[in-house]
Motif scaffolding. Structure first.
Motif, short mmCIF file in Angstrom:
data_model
loop_
_atom_site.label_atom_id
_atom_site.label_comp_id
_atom_site.label_asym_id
_atom_site.label_seq_id
_atom_site.Cartn_x
_atom_site.Cartn_y
_atom_site.Cartn_z
N LEU A 24 0.85 -1.18 0.00
CA LEU A 24 0.00 0.00 0.00
C LEU A 24 0.89 1.23 0.00
O LEU A 24 1.72 1.41 0.88
N GLY A 25 0.73 2.07 -1.00
CA GLY A 25 1.50 3.30 -1.12
C GLY A 25 0.58 4.50 -1.06
O GLY A 25 -0.64 4.36 -0.94
N ILE A 26 1.15 5.68 -1.21
CA ILE A 26 0.33 6.89 -1.14
C ILE A 26 -0.59 7.02 -2.35
O ILE A 26 -1.57 7.73 -2.31
N ARG A 55 11.51 -0.86 -4.20
CA ARG A 55 11.84 -0.09 -3.00
C ARG A 55 12.61 1.17 -3.34
O ARG A 55 13.48 1.17 -4.19
N ARG A 56 12.28 2.23 -2.66
CA ARG A 56 12.95 3.51 -2.82
C ARG A 56 13.32 4.05 -1.44
O ARG A 56 12.76 3.64 -0.43
N TYR A 57 14.24 4.99 -1.41
CA TYR A 57 14.63 5.62 -0.16
C TYR A 57 13.40 6.26 0.49
O TYR A 57 12.62 6.93 -0.19
N GLY A 58 13.21 6.03 1.77
CA GLY A 58 12.09 6.61 2.49
C GLY A 58 10.88 5.70 2.60
O GLY A 58 9.93 6.03 3.30
N TYR A 59 10.89 4.57 1.92
CA TYR A 59 9.78 3.62 2.04
C TYR A 59 9.80 3.00 3.43
O TYR A 59 10.85 2.77 4.01
N VAL A 60 8.64 2.68 3.93
CA VAL A 60 8.51 2.04 5.24
C VAL A 60 7.83 0.70 5.04
O VAL A 60 6.77 0.62 4.41
N GLN A 75 15.49 -10.31 7.18
CA GLN A 75 16.07 -9.00 7.50
C GLN A 75 17.28 -8.71 6.61
O GLN A 75 17.51 -7.57 6.20
N GLN A 76 18.05 -9.74 6.27
CA GLN A 76 19.20 -9.54 5.39
C GLN A 76 18.73 -9.16 3.99
O GLN A 76 19.37 -8.34 3.33
N VAL A 77 17.67 -9.75 3.53
CA VAL A 77 17.13 -9.43 2.21
C VAL A 77 16.65 -7.99 2.18
O VAL A 77 16.84 -7.28 1.20
N LEU A 78 16.06 -7.52 3.27
CA LEU A 78 15.50 -6.19 3.33
C LEU A 78 16.55 -5.11 3.57
O LEU A 78 16.31 -3.94 3.30
N ALA A 79 17.72 -5.50 4.07
CA ALA A 79 18.75 -4.51 4.42
C ALA A 79 19.34 -3.84 3.20
O ALA A 79 19.36 -4.34 2.11
#
Length: 79
Positions: A24-26, A55-60, A75-79
């Motif tokens: 879900l994005g803006i 994924r972009r910088y600032g995504y949560v 967590q390693q994949v997401l880092a």
């Protein structure tokens, strides 16, 4: 009309397991995938290969206590 109990037998047999996952994005729902079965590998694939590419910088990314969210190596994949 409410307040009436169902008075019959209900079959407990279920159909094929499917998992629907999306981000879900803006601007609304994005990267929606329908996965065959509720398999942890399918979730890991979605995170690494589908969502990870967008994924972009600032995504949560919000994960709760669902067991598939605690996969080893996620967590390693997401880092």
């Amino acid at each position: 009309m409410g307040g009436w109990r169902v008075g019959g037998a209900v079959s407990l047999k279920r159909g094929q397991a499917l998992a629907l996952i999306g981000a879900l994005g803006i601007r609304g729902l994005t990267t929606v995938q329908l996965l065959d079965g509720a398999c942890p590998r399918s979730f890991a694939f979605y995170i690494a290969r589908v969502l990870g590419l967008r994924r972009r910088y600032g995504y949560v990314l919000v994960l709760d206590n669902l067991p598939v969210h605690k996969l080893g190596g996620l967590q390693q994949v997401l880092a």
